[in-house]
Design a protein around this motif. Structure first.
Motif, PDB file in Angstrom:
ATOM      1  N   ASP A 220     -12.318   2.968  25.338  1.00 47.85           N
ATOM      2  CA  ASP A 220     -10.998   3.402  24.866  1.00 47.85           C
ATOM      3  C   ASP A 220     -10.381   2.390  23.903  1.00 47.85           C
ATOM      4  N   SER A 221     -10.472   1.111  24.250  1.00 47.96           N
ATOM      5  CA  SER A 221      -9.874   0.099  23.368  1.00 47.96           C
ATOM      6  C   SER A 221     -10.651  -0.006  22.062  1.00 47.96           C
ATOM      7  N   ALA A 222     -11.971   0.209  22.117  1.00 51.45           N
ATOM      8  CA  ALA A 222     -12.775   0.173  20.890  1.00 51.45           C
ATOM      9  C   ALA A 222     -12.431   1.354  19.990  1.00 51.45           C
ATOM     10  N   ARG A 223     -12.311   2.545  20.592  1.00 47.46           N
ATOM     11  CA  ARG A 223     -11.941   3.723  19.796  1.00 47.46           C
ATOM     12  C   ARG A 223     -10.573   3.521  19.142  1.00 47.46           C
ATOM     13  N   ALA A 224      -9.632   2.947  19.891  1.00 48.60           N
ATOM     14  CA  ALA A 224      -8.294   2.713  19.346  1.00 48.60           C
ATOM     15  C   ALA A 224      -8.345   1.717  18.185  1.00 48.60           C
ATOM     16  N   ALA A 225      -9.161   0.683  18.326  1.00 50.10           N
ATOM     17  CA  ALA A 225      -9.249  -0.333  17.269  1.00 50.10           C
ATOM     18  C   ALA A 225      -9.836   0.251  15.988  1.00 50.10           C
ATOM     19  N   VAL A 226     -10.902   1.052  16.120  1.00 46.87           N
ATOM     20  CA  VAL A 226     -11.527   1.629  14.932  1.00 46.87           C
ATOM     21  C   VAL A 226     -10.618   2.693  14.318  1.00 46.87           C
ATOM     22  N   HIS A 227      -9.924   3.453  15.168  1.00 44.97           N
ATOM     23  CA  HIS A 227      -8.968   4.458  14.690  1.00 44.97           C
ATOM     24  C   HIS A 227      -7.886   3.787  13.833  1.00 44.97           C
ATOM     25  N   GLN A 228      -7.332   2.688  14.349  1.00 43.82           N
ATOM     26  CA  GLN A 228      -6.277   1.984  13.612  1.00 43.82           C
ATOM     27  C   GLN A 228      -6.821   1.392  12.313  1.00 43.82           C
ATOM     28  N   TRP A 229      -8.036   0.866  12.381  1.00 41.48           N
ATOM     29  CA  TRP A 229      -8.646   0.313  11.166  1.00 41.48           C
ATOM     30  C   TRP A 229      -8.824   1.404  10.111  1.00 41.48           C
ATOM     31  N   TRP A 230      -9.300   2.573  10.526  1.00 41.99           N
ATOM     32  CA  TRP A 230      -9.508   3.674   9.581  1.00 41.99           C
ATOM     33  C   TRP A 230      -8.181   4.098   8.948  1.00 41.99           C
ATOM     34  N   GLN A 231      -7.157   4.199   9.762  1.00 34.96           N
ATOM     35  CA  GLN A 231      -5.850   4.595   9.236  1.00 34.96           C
ATOM     36  C   GLN A 231      -5.329   3.578   8.220  1.00 34.96           C
ATOM     37  N   ARG A 232      -5.581   2.327   8.463  1.00 38.50           N
ATOM     38  CA  ARG A 232      -5.090   1.266   7.588  1.00 38.50           C
ATOM     39  C   ARG A 232      -5.907   1.143   6.305  1.00 38.50           C
ATOM     40  N   ARG A 233      -7.228   1.363   6.399  1.00 30.78           N
ATOM     41  CA  ARG A 233      -8.103   1.073   5.271  1.00 30.78           C
ATOM     42  C   ARG A 233      -8.564   2.310   4.490  1.00 30.78           C
ATOM     43  N   ILE A 234      -8.552   3.495   5.148  1.00 27.43           N
ATOM     44  CA  ILE A 234      -9.121   4.670   4.478  1.00 27.43           C
ATOM     45  C   ILE A 234      -8.137   5.826   4.405  1.00 27.43           C
ATOM     46  N   SER A 235      -7.643   6.296   5.545  1.00 30.26           N
ATOM     47  CA  SER A 235      -6.717   7.432   5.531  1.00 30.26           C
ATOM     48  C   SER A 235      -5.850   7.403   6.779  1.00 30.26           C
ATOM     49  N   ALA A 236      -4.561   7.535   6.575  1.00 29.67           N
ATOM     50  CA  ALA A 236      -3.634   7.514   7.704  1.00 29.67           C
ATOM     51  C   ALA A 236      -3.637   8.822   8.474  1.00 29.67           C
ATOM     52  N   THR A 237      -4.114   9.902   7.848  1.00 31.52           N
ATOM     53  CA  THR A 237      -4.000  11.225   8.474  1.00 31.52           C
ATOM     54  C   THR A 237      -5.336  11.849   8.840  1.00 31.52           C
ATOM     55  N   LYS A 238      -6.387  11.567   8.076  1.00 26.37           N
ATOM     56  CA  LYS A 238      -7.679  12.199   8.326  1.00 26.37           C
ATOM     57  C   LYS A 238      -8.633  11.162   8.909  1.00 26.37           C
ATOM     58  N   VAL A 239      -8.710  11.147  10.245  1.00 20.27           N
ATOM     59  CA  VAL A 239      -9.503  10.153  10.970  1.00 20.27           C
ATOM     60  C   VAL A 239     -10.641  10.863  11.699  1.00 20.27           C
ATOM     61  N   PRO A 240     -11.864  10.365  11.596  1.00 20.72           N
ATOM     62  CA  PRO A 240     -12.974  11.016  12.307  1.00 20.72           C
ATOM     63  C   PRO A 240     -12.849  10.870  13.819  1.00 20.72           C
ATOM     64  N   THR A 241     -13.567  11.709  14.531  1.00 20.58           N
ATOM     65  CA  THR A 241     -13.619  11.623  15.991  1.00 20.58           C
ATOM     66  C   THR A 241     -14.800  10.750  16.369  1.00 20.58           C
TER      67      THR A 241
END
Length: 451
Positions: free
Chosen positions: A316-337
């Motif tokens: 869970d913490s790993a998914r949250a970290a990668v999710h936040q990284w994606w939002q910051r670096r690639i897209s705030a709205t379109k995040v992969p599962t």
């Protein structure tokens, strides 16, 4: 490519494709269902390894600290040895040997206390290794562990000796308390060394049903010469203790107590073992699609930023970290599962467009050479060694599950340009589309011929 798809009986609607400049300056050369979220299989490792390079840096290393808790008198440690795992994805047999050799270098030949193992840095739910594909003995199905020793696997080396009419069997590491059969007879029809090696594993009729013994009820063809067979140990919970105690004894060491779980002390370690750099580790992850190493990296991303926070990393913490990284670096709205970071999952979803954005981000980053060199080179190495594409013209990560085939990476075109290429197929006949993907690579390479 369309002809090859038709031959594989895969409709275009089951495929997503994107080919565009790596720098993103021009419109895509090819875009088909690029916005459709699909299962990428092991291509998802690109997300894990790119995020790791971006967040940790290519020179990042994992450390495995060791404490010697007590005085050493005449070669006897009057106390315990404590080993703390911090997620090293490549704490292989050679590194374990070096760790124990360091203890001997401190003058320790007998440990009067215990060897304590601390793997509390990761909190991983219990899983059934057979759950995903019914192959519990495959090392790729091993669960991650903060103290992941030798992928919790046993490497068996078979060496035929026609004169003795048998084959020797070497087990690495030696496992304490496990009866290991050290020889098997040669196959009668092939004792002279003639004939094909064939499916020697089936012929051995190995019995792994008991964690206390590994037996063979069959034989081994002399024509096989030497073969190496790695298997995941059937009782992973006891593997670390058995491997450490077995190797310590094999090196001439003595242990009065036992190997058991325990907590690491707060004071500085006596010494530590360091992993290869992240840039080196991701070569194993991407070129050979190593699932458990990918999950080790993924969980490392879920560790707390502050060392004062003792919270263990979890999926869970790993998914949250990668999710936040994606939002910051690639897209705030379109995040992969993202499920477990390795792609060995039926729950992952990402689009070709998102993978293209990821690859473009990496292409513009200072760690681009490290990521690109970690990917299989078409027709040369890794999971693309047997590719039938016409030239070594691309670095591409592969993905393969039942009903899933995928490719993603960089193409080096005849014009000198570099392109991002992504292709994913989700269909019952996905395994048959390899010729179509090879044709796609060739088409992307030959951009100077107006294709």
């Amino acid at each position: 490519m369309l002809t090859a798809l038709k031959r594989a009986q895969v409709p275009p609607e089951a495929m997503a494709v994107l080919v565009r400049d790596a720098d993103g300056r021009n419109a895509p050369r090819l875009s088909h269902r690029a916005e459709q979220a699909m299962n990428p299989a092991s291509v998802m490792k690109l997300v894990t390894t790119t995020a790791a390079l971006d967040l940790l840096g290519p020179a990042y290393t994992w450390r495995t600290p060791v404490w010697v808790d007590g005085p050493v008198v005449n070669g006897v440690l009057q106390g315990n040895v404590i080993i703390q795992g911090q997620g090293d994805p490549k704490l292989v047999l050679e590194k374990l040997w070096l760790l124990l050799r360091r203890l001997q270098g401190l003058g320790i030949h007998t440990i009067a206390g215990d060897i304590l193992l601390d793997n509390s840095a990761f909190e991983v739910p219990a899983t059934d290794p057979a759950e995903f594909d019914g192959e519990p003995l495959r090392p790729y199905n091993v669960a991650p562990d903060a103290l992941l020793i030798n992928f919790k696997s046993v490497v068996m080396t078979f060496t035929a000796d026609p004169q003795a009419n048998s084959a020797s069997v070497q087990f690495d590491p030696p496992l304490s308390g496990v009866q290991l059969q050290t020889s098997v007879p040669l196959s009668p029809a092939k004792a002279g060394g003639n004939g094909s090696c064939g499916n020697y594993r089936a012929g051995l009729k190995a019995d792994f049903s008991s964690p206390l013994s590994i037996r063979f009820n069959g034989d081994y063809p002399a024509s096989c010469g030497e073969k190496v067979w790695p298997v995941a140990y059937t009782d992973p919970a006891s593997y670390n203790a058995r491997a450490i105690q077995g190797l310590w004894h094999d090196m001439g060491g003595k242990l009065t107590g036992s190997v058991r779980n325990g907590d690491a002390p707060q004071q500085p370690a006596t010494f530590e073992i360091t992993s290869p750099t992240l840039a080196e580790v991701i070569r194993d992850v991407n070129k050979f699609s190593n699932n458990v190493m990918a999950q080790q990296i993924f969980l490392t991303l879920g560790q707390p930023a502050s060392p004062d926070n003792a919270r263990p990393a979890s999926p869970d913490s790993a998914r949250a970290a990668v999710h936040q990284w994606w939002q910051r670096r690639i897209s705030a709205t379109k995040v992969p599962t993202i499920d477990n970071g390795s792609g060995l999952s039926r729950h992952n979803r990402i689009s070709a467009q998102q993978l293209g954005q990821l690859l473009q981000l990496a292409y513009a980053a200072p760690y681009m050479p490290e990521l690109m060199s970690s990917l299989p080179l078409v027709g040369v190495d890794g999971t693309l060694k047997r590719s039938q594409a016409s030239s070594a013209s691309a670095h591409l990560k592969t993905g393969s599950l039942k009903h899933v085939t995928a490719l993603a990476g960089y193409v080096h075109a005849a014009s000198g340009k570099r392109y991002v290429l992504v292709a994913m197929v989700n269909h019952p006949n996905a395994a048959a589309v390899r010729p179509a993907l090879d044709a796609l690579i060739d088409w992307a390479v030959m951009d100077n011929q107006g294709q």
